[in-house]
Design a protein around this motif. Structure first.
Motif, PDB file in Angstrom:
ATOM      1  N   ALA A  96       0.649  -1.605   0.512  1.00 23.88           N
ATOM      2  CA  ALA A  96      -0.449  -0.424   0.145  1.00 23.88           C
ATOM      3  C   ALA A  96       0.678   1.324   0.011  1.00 23.88           C
ATOM      4  O   ALA A  96       0.788   2.499  -0.553  1.00 23.88           O
ATOM      5  CB  ALA A  96      -0.816   0.098   1.221  1.00 23.88           C
ATOM      6  N   SER A  99       2.198   2.319  -3.047  1.00 26.11           N
ATOM      7  CA  SER A  99       1.452   2.303  -4.726  1.00 26.11           C
ATOM      8  C   SER A  99       1.794   2.583  -5.729  1.00 26.11           C
ATOM      9  O   SER A  99       2.750   3.827  -5.650  1.00 26.11           O
ATOM     10  CB  SER A  99       0.124   3.582  -3.956  1.00 26.11           C
ATOM     11  OG  SER A  99      -1.000   3.119  -4.806  1.00 26.11           O
ATOM     12  N   ARG A 372      -1.352  -3.981  -8.477  1.00 22.48           N
ATOM     13  CA  ARG A 372       0.020  -3.782  -6.701  1.00 22.48           C
ATOM     14  C   ARG A 372       0.385  -4.852  -7.058  1.00 22.48           C
ATOM     15  O   ARG A 372       0.982  -5.542  -8.188  1.00 22.48           O
ATOM     16  CB  ARG A 372      -1.651  -4.489  -5.773  1.00 22.48           C
ATOM     17  CG  ARG A 372      -2.219  -3.209  -5.612  1.00 22.48           C
ATOM     18  CD  ARG A 372      -3.955  -3.391  -5.152  1.00 22.48           C
ATOM     19  NE  ARG A 372      -3.431  -4.389  -3.478  1.00 22.48           N
ATOM     20  CZ  ARG A 372      -4.046  -5.959  -3.763  1.00 22.48           C
ATOM     21  NH1 ARG A 372      -4.767  -6.740  -4.008  1.00 22.48           N
ATOM     22  NH2 ARG A 372      -3.714  -6.536  -2.473  1.00 22.48           N
TER      23      ARG A 372
ATOM     24  N   GLN B  72       4.977   8.322  -6.184  1.00 18.41           N
ATOM     25  CA  GLN B  72       4.659   9.613  -5.323  1.00 18.41           C
ATOM     26  C   GLN B  72       5.716  10.622  -5.143  1.00 18.41           C
ATOM     27  O   GLN B  72       5.817  11.621  -3.883  1.00 18.41           O
ATOM     28  CB  GLN B  72       3.821   8.982  -3.596  1.00 18.41           C
ATOM     29  CG  GLN B  72       2.659   7.987  -4.219  1.00 18.41           C
ATOM     30  CD  GLN B  72       2.793   6.732  -2.849  1.00 18.41           C
ATOM     31  OE1 GLN B  72       1.826   7.364  -1.550  1.00 18.41           O
ATOM     32  NE2 GLN B  72       3.486   5.242  -2.566  1.00 18.41           N
ATOM     33  N   CYS B  82      -0.821   7.947  -8.851  1.00 21.83           N
ATOM     34  CA  CYS B  82      -1.494   6.419  -8.311  1.00 21.83           C
ATOM     35  C   CYS B  82      -1.029   6.352  -7.195  1.00 21.83           C
ATOM     36  O   CYS B  82      -0.535   5.695  -6.299  1.00 21.83           O
ATOM     37  CB  CYS B  82      -1.638   5.139  -9.019  1.00 21.83           C
ATOM     38  SG  CYS B  82      -1.538   3.871  -8.530  1.00 21.83           S
ATOM     39  N   ALA B  84      -1.256   6.850  -2.438  1.00 19.95           N
ATOM     40  CA  ALA B  84      -1.194   6.370  -1.719  1.00 19.95           C
ATOM     41  C   ALA B  84      -1.767   7.561  -0.244  1.00 19.95           C
ATOM     42  O   ALA B  84      -0.924   9.013  -0.533  1.00 19.95           O
ATOM     43  CB  ALA B  84      -0.487   5.332  -1.091  1.00 19.95           C
ATOM     44  N   SER B  88      -5.296   5.919   3.967  1.00 18.66           N
ATOM     45  CA  SER B  88      -5.777   4.839   2.898  1.00 18.66           C
ATOM     46  C   SER B  88      -4.972   3.800   3.325  1.00 18.66           C
ATOM     47  O   SER B  88      -5.369   2.099   2.849  1.00 18.66           O
ATOM     48  CB  SER B  88      -5.874   5.509   1.728  1.00 18.66           C
ATOM     49  OG  SER B  88      -4.781   4.868   0.574  1.00 18.66           O
ATOM     50  N   ILE B  89      -3.871   3.634   4.077  1.00 22.85           N
ATOM     51  CA  ILE B  89      -2.521   2.796   4.177  1.00 22.85           C
ATOM     52  C   ILE B  89      -3.103   1.836   5.050  1.00 22.85           C
ATOM     53  O   ILE B  89      -3.206   0.458   5.308  1.00 22.85           O
ATOM     54  CB  ILE B  89      -1.262   3.124   4.396  1.00 22.85           C
ATOM     55  CG1 ILE B  89      -0.875   3.751   2.914  1.00 22.85           C
ATOM     56  CG2 ILE B  89      -0.085   2.278   4.838  1.00 22.85           C
ATOM     57  CD1 ILE B  89       0.684   4.322   3.310  1.00 22.85           C
ATOM     58  N   HIS B 318      -7.991   5.761  -6.522  1.00 22.43           N
ATOM     59  CA  HIS B 318      -6.521   5.235  -6.927  1.00 22.43           C
ATOM     60  C   HIS B 318      -5.919   6.369  -7.602  1.00 22.43           C
ATOM     61  O   HIS B 318      -4.448   6.273  -7.234  1.00 22.43           O
ATOM     62  CB  HIS B 318      -6.154   4.312  -6.693  1.00 22.43           C
ATOM     63  CG  HIS B 318      -6.717   3.635  -7.773  1.00 22.43           C
ATOM     64  ND1 HIS B 318      -7.554   1.969  -8.409  1.00 22.43           N
ATOM     65  CD2 HIS B 318      -6.489   3.797 -10.057  1.00 22.43           C
ATOM     66  CE1 HIS B 318      -7.775   1.838  -9.880  1.00 22.43           C
ATOM     67  NE2 HIS B 318      -6.685   2.705  -9.976  1.00 22.43           N
ATOM     68  N   ASN B 324      -4.888   4.605  -2.139  1.00 23.85           N
ATOM     69  CA  ASN B 324      -4.089   3.543  -2.859  1.00 23.85           C
ATOM     70  C   ASN B 324      -4.658   2.208  -3.746  1.00 23.85           C
ATOM     71  O   ASN B 324      -5.612   2.274  -3.700  1.00 23.85           O
ATOM     72  CB  ASN B 324      -2.930   2.965  -2.010  1.00 23.85           C
ATOM     73  CG  ASN B 324      -3.401   1.961  -0.987  1.00 23.85           C
ATOM     74  OD1 ASN B 324      -4.347   2.300  -0.270  1.00 23.85           O
ATOM     75  ND2 ASN B 324      -3.333   0.632  -1.362  1.00 23.85           N
TER      76      ASN B 324
END
Lengths: 499, 499
Positions: A96, A99, A372, B72, B82, B84, B88-89, B318, B324
């Protein structure tokens, strides 16, 4: 939520999760809420202003937990297990955090490469033939799908493409080609037995191809055999239908039957010899029981080497191998079959690594584009438990199933075993003077034991017989839980048989 | 790993993840490993005996991180984000712990019910018409899919089923019915524009139906308009083809174009009036830009109310909403369309709640059977940020895109904007005396800025023009990062244009 806030929130979540697992047996297995319970507890709209983690977190126990059915509860004997383990949860956590929509190799080379490596590890641990390894002679390999349903769909799309490529004359062009393909499509049929998981039928619906069910029964222990398959192939030829796909199962959903792989291969060889144009693609669905192949004795007993004659093989790490949903591991004998069927290019995804053809782009092995980092949790599980640790778990829970079946067998005054024990699954019912009484009694027993809240079993119907499926393969299920479940079965059955 | 070991391992993982985010800008954006790097670092087989967490964890930084492309990273200006967020984690963490294959309501009522509720929350936040709410007049609702590709496939399967149900005469039976369906199938065609995401074409391949591309160009800013659609529909009629599905896009992959929803509705009404048998199903793909609908001004600008005439709508939490991967939110106007197409029953899944028809079984709204508890992370994100928090993020990153485009526009000696800024995406190239020189220079610029390691942009091709896509919507991207990226573009472009 800043980094400090996250650290606090995460530690408190970890503590809540540990507490959940450590005290799981104090909860009822199945949720008893009424339909619509949650809407009454929640606002009608998302909040305009952000809320604190403390407020959010307390709703998990207060509002969510009452609606959870606990798949990891020691009394969960339903369906098949779908359990996490601590190492797999850590894998999901890192996944996660990292991501990304890793559709191409360059989108994160580690995501692609770890997947290839751990699926080779897994194929070796399961004793799969070399043709399913990425390093094998037929250029095969593995890919992680979300579920066994996606795996069979992916395989069927590749099979249809391969069949059309091999059987529509290459010299046809334009309208003549379109017509020939349309005619072929209308004749192509996917095959599965009456005990094959419904995902094969669903894949045929999605593809818009015919689907035919091969009836299998108690005489063959609900497994597909050579004569039955040969008869179906003959019927197809008679009706002008062209079989292009067959799902063979290692561990059917109802009874954990294992189809006769050698018999299937031989019946198919008489139809269209393997490796010649128009051969039937065989997909092996080992979603649940495939996990047990980590044990060499299961590899031998199921004659797993025979699957080298087949085209694809799928098993779910997320059922019986201590990995949380989702991790369905699909292996193919020749990866070009996937790429030829599923590759669609778009300028925005162009990059040197992909364009150079040196790397695997898993988007060409699956239905979705993005993906993922699911191999992390498989990697953590294989390393944390080690292959011997996984074998010990499979053997322990299989043994629990054998013991349970042994106890059932000793109470012929109450119970009759219909199938098993097979891969920790026993299918049984209550005795009675005729089928109607047996079914009625079995249904009453099923409802009575589930009503205790302490255990959950599911049911099936075999040739008109309503039957209880008792599965003992959840990690937290110990001998004492199975004994206690058996005692409950006996007490409730005695009330029903001798009221 | 026991509970104590897990607590230690998890806290150390949380600390590593926090450290990762806090120091992300010190890493290069894109991995620079060579294909095959990881296999060399790992053993050829899974270990027989379990390994310690310490040994496993240290391999993440040592072996995995070099192969990670950091989606990220503040310098990630490629594709679409995309990313996180901490809430959300946490959602993914709880979801992993509560693992289950929640295909039916009873498998965990909370998994189904929270999904229905938060998708209603989301639909309201996005300003979608009431018909896409589970509580709306047309019995619609939302379902979480893994990706926009799965969403379009699900919609197309339902559309095909609906079209055949409506257009094949009900009185036909047996072979005559099979023949009529086969003929229909051979004529049915799915439509998309030359700028629609390739997932629509992939869905058509999977279904085995024809696919036709509607050419759209710079004159219409790469959006689909009424006259162009009308011309395509006329061409289909001329050729005896039957259009049954169209993807309309809110924010195309290449340029973030928005198709003319009102125009599409009007052209389709002239073809087959909406609501009459044989109408064309319109699926709205708002995978990325749909997120911006949390802002009322975007709802107005895109005339989102018009989508009430269409059949399904999909957007990815996402991508641009701090969740994520994966959380693709698919809404349908009448949920019966999904259930009629995708419901396949099997005795082992029978239960009182489902059999009573009182509950939603999301397995009938999707391709797979099993499903994760994905609504948790959406719930956490909506509550942690609040709708205003999400608006602020969308507006801030959109504004960064406008500023970037403004700076580009001021350097007409170096750059030419091809499209945008649109939803934080600007598509531009380097000036030159002719197309060949422009393309060559733009490609050199693209390679030069990516070679710095400090930023990553991707490219596309528009009517033969190679172009750079600059996206500014990653959460960690601040004004300073965009300024610095622009400076890099200028420096490298000056070297190319005036060497």
């Amino acid at each position: 939520m800043d980094s400090r806030g996250f650290r606090e929130a995460a530690i408190s979540s970890i503590d809540e999760i540990i507490n959940y697992f450590d005290n799981l047996d104090k909860r009822d297995v199945v949720s008893t809420v009424e339909p619509g319970y949650l809407r009454k507890l929640l606002p009608a709209e998302a909040p305009l202003e952000g809320e604190s983690w403390t407020d959010i977190q307390k709703d998990i126990e207060a509002k969510i937990m009452p609606g959870i059915t606990h798949w990891q509860h020691p009394g969960f004997h339903a369906f098949f297990p779908c359990a996490a383990s601590y190492p797999s949860i850590l894998g999901e956590l890192y996944s996660a955090a990292l991501s990304g929509a890793c559709f191409n190799w360059i989108c994160s080379p580690a995501v692609t490469e770890l997947e290839t490596v751990v699926l080779d590890w897994l194929a070796k641990a399961l004793g799969l033939p070399e043709c399913f390894l990425s390093t094998g002679p037929t250029h095969g390999g593995g890919v992680i799908q979300g579920s066994a349903s996606e795996a069979v769909l992916t395989a069927m799309v590749a099979a249809r493409d391969k069949y059309l490529r091999e059987t529509v004359p290459a010299e046809l062009e334009g309208d003549a080609r379109e017509d020939a393909i349309a005619l072929k499509r209308s004749r192509m049929v996917a095959l599965a037995t009456s005990r094959t998981h419904s995902s094969t039928q669903k894949a045929a619906i999605i593809l818009g191809v015919r689907f035919m069910t091969i009836p299998v029964g108690a005489d063959d222990n609900y497994a597909l055999t050579a004569p039955v398959l040969a008869a179906t192939l003959a019927k197809c030829r008679e009706r002008g239908l062209e079989p292009f796909f067959l799902t063979a199962t290692l561990g059917t959903t109802d009874t954990c039957a294992v189809d006769d792989f050698a018999g299937i291969a031989s019946a198919l060889a008489d139809h269209v010899p393997p490796g010649t144009p128009g051969e039937v693609w065989v997909h092996v669905d080992a979603a649940y029981a495939g996990a047990a192949l980590v044990c060499p004795e299961v590899q031998q007993a199921t004659r797993i080497a025979e699957v080298s004659k087949f085209h694809s093989f799928d098993m779910n790490m997320h059922k019986w191998l201590l990995t949380n949903f989702d991790a369905s591991c699909l292996f193919v004998r020749d990866r070009a079959w996937f790429v030829q069927a599923l590759s669609v290019n778009q300028a925005v995804y162009s990059n040197n690594a992909s364009d150079g053809g040196l790397v695997t782009d898993y988007r060409e092995w699956q239905i979705p584009l993005g993906r993922r980092f699911r191999s992390l949790k498989i990697w953590f599980v294989l390393r944390s438990f080690g292959v011997e640790g996984l074998r010990a778990y499979i053997r322990r829970t299989t043994q629990l199933g054998e013991e349970f079946a042994g106890w059932v067998r000793e109470r012929k005054d109450l119970f009759e075993i219909l199938t098993g024990p097979s891969f920790a699954l026993t299918v049984f019912g209550v005795v009675g003077k005729d089928e109607e009484e047996m079914n009625q009694r079995t249904r009453r027993l099923y409802e009575a034991v589930n009503a205790t809240g302490k255990m959950w079993v599911t049911s099936t119907v075999l040739d008109g017989r309503f039957a209880i499926r008792m599965v003992t393969s959840v990690n937290k299920t110990e001998r004492a839980h199975v004994e206690s479940a058996f005692q409950t079965f006996v007490e409730k059955a005695e009330d029903i048989v001798r009221p």
